[in-house]
Design an enzyme around this catalytic site. Sequence first.
Site, PDB file in Angstrom:
ATOM      1  CE1 TYR A  14       3.326  -5.274   1.477  1.00  0.00           C
ATOM      2  CE2 TYR A  14       5.259  -5.253   0.053  1.00  0.00           C
ATOM      3  CZ  TYR A  14       3.970  -4.846   0.331  1.00  0.00           C
ATOM      4  OH  TYR A  14       3.321  -4.004  -0.538  1.00  0.00           O
ATOM      5  CG  HIS A  19      -0.802 -11.268   3.101  1.00  0.00           C
ATOM      6  ND1 HIS A  19      -1.754 -12.268   3.230  1.00  0.00           N
ATOM      7  CD2 HIS A  19      -1.026 -10.727   1.870  1.00  0.00           C
ATOM      8  CE1 HIS A  19      -2.495 -12.323   2.145  1.00  0.00           C
ATOM      9  NE2 HIS A  19      -2.082 -11.404   1.306  1.00  0.00           N
ATOM     10  CE1 TYR A  64       5.199  -6.434  -3.587  1.00  0.00           C
ATOM     11  CE2 TYR A  64       6.189  -6.724  -5.754  1.00  0.00           C
ATOM     12  CZ  TYR A  64       6.155  -6.089  -4.515  1.00  0.00           C
ATOM     13  OH  TYR A  64       7.073  -5.117  -4.227  1.00  0.00           O
ATOM     14  CG  ASN A 113      -6.752 -12.407  -3.752  1.00  0.00           C
ATOM     15  OD1 ASN A 113      -7.790 -12.941  -4.127  1.00  0.00           O
ATOM     16  ND2 ASN A 113      -6.719 -11.167  -3.303  1.00  0.00           N
TER      17      ASN A 113
END
Length: 202
Positions: A14, A19, A64, A113
Amino acid sequence: MYIIAGLGNPTKEYDNTRHNIGFRLIDELAQKHGITVGSLGHRAITGKGVINGQKVMLVKPITYMNLSGESIREIADYYKVDVENELIVISDDINLPPGYIRVRPNGSAGGHNGLKNIIKMTGTENFSRVRIGVGEKPAKMDLADYVLGHFSKEDEIEMKDGIAKAIGAIELILEDNTEKAMNLYNKKVKKVSETTQNSDAE
């Protein structure tokens, strides 16, 4: 003490994705102010230091993205941090062009989120946030694929400028100058309809 939390996902795959711009900003902020972010605890990688006279803890939750609030709540409880006055959250925003930033003293999750979970776990929407634009996803592209993708060379130039502005905004928030940060960095985004109208007028 302020908690400055950059949102992202752990593990190498990632790194430098759209993100994970929150993690990247924490790293840049730490480098600028000589803070080592390497301690592991409360389900986060953290580092303590001083920025503009304020004690801070830089935080990269490793729960996460969707469970970011669990880590932040643990840290806030442990250090008795007043979330409404001493928490700054950095997140990506697909509704802003690459490199644009939005400073807000409070507000809804806006469909993010990570922010949604922080609001749920802390029980409040009243905490400072700095959102960094990563660009709107292409119409036919899956949202997850887009936010977990990497920046183009052109966008990367804008992102570096955006990170510098976001750091400036955070420094102003720490000086109790949130309104100044908003006035300085919250650039209006023209809608397509406005652009068309302007073109017609010309």
